[in-house]
Design an enzyme around this catalytic site. Structure first.
Site, PDB file in Angstrom:
ATOM      1  N   GLU A   1     -28.920  41.890 -10.642  1.00  0.00           N
ATOM      2  CA  GLU A   1     -28.405  40.548 -10.938  1.00  0.00           C
ATOM      3  C   GLU A   1     -28.156  40.394 -12.443  1.00  0.00           C
ATOM      4  OE1 GLU A   1     -27.315  37.923  -9.534  1.00  0.00           O
ATOM      5  OE2 GLU A   1     -28.009  37.914  -7.464  1.00  0.00           O
TER       6      GLU A   1
ATOM      7  N   CYS B   1     -30.945  37.051  -5.100  1.00  0.00           N
ATOM      8  CA  CYS B   1     -29.688  36.311  -5.191  1.00  0.00           C
ATOM      9  C   CYS B   1     -29.849  34.923  -4.585  1.00  0.00           C
ATOM     10  CB  CYS B   1     -28.563  37.073  -4.483  1.00  0.00           C
ATOM     11  SG  CYS B   1     -27.043  36.129  -4.415  1.00  0.00           S
TER      12      CYS B   1
END
Lengths: 220, 220, 220, 220
Positions: free
Chosen positions: C208, C135
Site C-alpha cells: 500500500e 486496503c
C-alpha cells in the site's frame, strides 16, 4: 448458438440421453414419483452452491470487465434468487431449510460439480463455459420442449418447475450465455483445440444424465 | 499417525466400508473376476494422472520449501514410476498403452479425483492432505492386512499388486505422508476446523468405496 | 476488530508508513499535486478490477453459503458501483473511460494485486482476508482520520475522495469486513499460524505504501 | 522458436531493455558492484521458489501426461538443483542459507513472481508459458551473448554465473521450453488471442528489467 449447436450435434448421443432422459419424460407426464423429485431437488440445491462457485471462478478468470460482469450475473442469479426458490419449493413438500442444507452430497452431485470446477480452474474461460453449457442451455431446451408438449398443464405436480425453465427469464439467461460462449470462442477457439472442448461438453452432458438417474434411483 | 488415527476412528463406518470392501476381500482371496480387476486397473491409471495433478497443486500450495519438496516426491512417484508400472501390469493382461490412455473416465473416477483437486484448490495444504490421506494411507493398510492374511501367496493372481502396497517402499511413503500430515495439522488445525477436515476425510473414504464398487460392477 | 487490532499493533511500522504516508498527508492538506492524484486514481481503477477478482476468489473459497454472500458483496460493490465512480471522478479532470481502461498497469499496481490474488489462491479464506484487510480497513481509518482533522473542508480538491471513505457506507463495509475476518479467525487461526498471517498483513501494508509512493513519484 | 521469435520482435523495446540492461552490461564487463550482484542473487533465490510453484502450476494445468512431464522438469530443475547452486554461490560471498531464506522479498520480486502465477492460474497453459518465457529464454540469450563477447574470461567475478546460463545444460532447457511453447501455440493460439499473449510477454519482460534495476539500486 453457433458453437453450442456444433457441440450438440457432435455430442448427440450424450445430449439426447441427457435432455430426453426417463426422469425428464416422467416429469413431463407428471408420473415421476415424488420421492424421486424431492431427492433431485435437494441435490440440485447442493449442486447450485457449487455452481455459484464455478460462476465466481468465471469472474476470476475473465479477461475483461465485460466478461467479469457476465459471470457475476450467474453468481447473483444463484445466491440472490435460485437458492431461495429451491428452499421455497422444498418447503411445499415439507422439507426444512436445515434438512436441505445438511443433506449429504451424492456421488453424482460431487462428480458433476467438481468436474466443472476443475475444468474451469485448469483451463481458461472457454473451458469453464464448455463445462457449464450443458446445464445452463440444456435446462432451457428441456423447459421449452416440455411446455411445447403441454406438460405445464394444471394438475402436473411439476408444473412450477417446468414453468421456471420455460419462462422468459430463464430462456433469456440461457440465450445470453450461449452468445457469450460464442464470443469467447471467436476469440480463442482453434480447430486443434475443438476436440478437447467437445470432450468437456460430452462429459458434462453425461454427468447430467447421471444426475437425473440419481433422482430415478431414489425410488423405493 | 496421530491426526490420521483420530480421523480414522471418527470416520470408522466409511473407513471400514472402504478398506474392507468386498472388492478387497475377493482380491485377497484371489477370487476377484479378472474383468473387475482390469477395469479397476485402467481407471486407477486415469486416477493417478489426476492424483499427480493434486500433488503438483501441493507444491503450489506449500508454505515452505520443505513442504514443496515433500509434495514433489508424490508427483515424481506417479509420473516417473507408478504410471509405467500400471502400463506394464496391464500389458500382462493384453492391454496396450493406447487402450489404457484412451479409456473413458468412469463417473466414480471423476467424482473422486475432481473432489480431491477442488478440496485442495479451495482450501489450504491441510485440506488437500485430508482429501489425499484415505488413498495414500488406506492402500498401505490394505496391503499390510492382506499380507498378514497370507494373501500374497503364490497362485494369487493379484499377488504383485498386494506386494506393491505391502512393500517397504510404499509403506515408507505412506508413513512419510502421515507424519507430514501431522506436522501441517500441528501448525494450522483448530478444533473448530476439525469437523470440516473430518468431512473431507469421510467423503474421500466414501469415494474410495465407490471406486472399488465400480470395479465389482464391471463383472458381466 | 480483534484480529485486525492485533495485526495492526504487530505490524505498526508498516501500518504507520502506509496510513500516514506523505501522499495521504498532502491529500488531507489539499497540497497534493493534481498529477499525482490523477496517476493514483487511474492506477486505483486498474487495481479495483483485480480486487474484484480477489473478492470473486473469496466466493470460490468460501466454506459456507453465508461466507459466499459476504464475498459477493465485495464483488458487487466494485463491479456495480466503485468502477463507475472512478470513471466519473476521473471525468471531472478530463480523463475519458478509454484513457483509463487502456492505461498500462504500473509495477506497484501489479505487485500488490497479484500478491493478494496469489495469497488467496494458495492459502485459504483467512489468508485471502489477511491480504485484503489493509486496503479495506486502512482506507476507512484514513478517511476517518482526515475528516477528524477537518480535511474534508470546502476548497480541498480531494474532498469528495475523503468523504467517500469517511462516509457511513464505506465505514460500514469496513466494519463488516473486520467482523467477518474475526469470525473466520475464530474458526481457523492457531498461534503457530499467526506469524504467517501477520506476514501477509505486513506485506500488503508495505505494498500500500508503495502504491502511494507511485502516486507521489508521478510529480514531474 | 517461432512463437517466441514473433513475440520478441513485437515486444522489441521491452526485450532490448531487459536483455541489454545496464546491470547485464556491467555484469559482462565485470564492473558490477558486488553488493548489486549479491542483492540480485538473494532476490533471485526467493524468485526461484515462486518459479518452482509456477512450474508446478504447469503440471496441474497440463492437458496431457507429456505436458505434465515437461512442466515437472522445471520443478525438479529448481527444487533439486538450482536452489542449492544459489546457496553455494552465495556462500562464496559469505552469506549463509538462513540469511538468504529469511531475506524479505523486494517489491520487484513480488511483482514479477505473483504476476506469472496469476497469469497462469487465470489463463491456460499457453498463458503460463507466455509469462514464463522471457525469464527462461532470455537468460539463455544473455548467457550466449555475454560469452560471445568474451565476458566469461578468467578474472570476471561473475564468470560462473555467465557460464551457467551459456552452458549446454541451460541452453538445452531453454530450447526445449521454446519448442514446447510452440507446440502449445499450434494447438490453441488464434490471431484474436495473440495480443493478449503478447501483453503477458511484454509485461513479464518489463518486470525482468525492474528486477535488474532493483539489483543496480542496491548500490550504496
Amino acid at each position: 448458438m453457433k458453437l453450442f449447436e456444433r457441440l450438440k450435434a457432435d455430442a448427440a448421443p450424450q445430449w439426447v440421453n441427457y435432455t430426453q432422459h426417463e426422469f425428464v419424460r416422467q416429469l413431463g407426464e407428471g408420473s415421476l414419483p415424488l420421492e424421486c423429485f424431492k431427492h433431485y431437488l435437494v441435490q440440485d440445491y447442493l449442486f447450485l452452491i457449487q455452481f455459484a462457485r464455478a460462476y465466481a471462478l468465471g469472474v476470476y478468470k475473465s479477461p475483461s470487465v465485460s466478461d467479469m460482469r457476465q459471470s457475476l450475473e450467474g453468481v447473483k442469479a444463484i445466491l440472490d434468487i435460485e437458492l431461495d426458490l429451491h428452499i421455497e419449493l422444498c418447503g411445499k413438500w415439507g422439507m426444512s431449510r436445515e434438512e436441505i442444507e445438511n443433506a449429504p452430497e451424492d456421488t453424482p452431485t460431487m462428480a458433476y460439480t467438481r468436474f466443472v470446477l476443475d475444468a474451469g480452474m485448469s483451463g481458461d474461460l472457454l473451458d469453464l463455459q464448455a463445462a457449464l453449457a450443458p446445464c445452463i442451455i440444456g435446462y432451457a431446451e428441456i423447459g421449452s420442449r416440455l411446455t411445447g408438449q403441454g406438460a405445464d398443464r394444471e394438475g402436473n405436480a411439476y408444473r412450477r418447475w417446468i414453468q421456471e425453465y420455460a419462462g422468459e427469464g430463464y430462456q433469456d439467461l440461457a440465450r445470453g450465455f450461449a452468445s457469450w460462449f460464442d464470443e469467447t470462442a471467436e476469440q480463442v477457439l482453434t480447430e486443434s483445440r475443438y476436440p478437447r472442448v467437445l470432450s468437456l461438453f460430452e462429459k458434462a452432458s453425461r454427468l447430467e444424465s447421471d444426475f437425473w438417474q440419481m433422482g430415478l434411483n431414489a425410488q423405493r
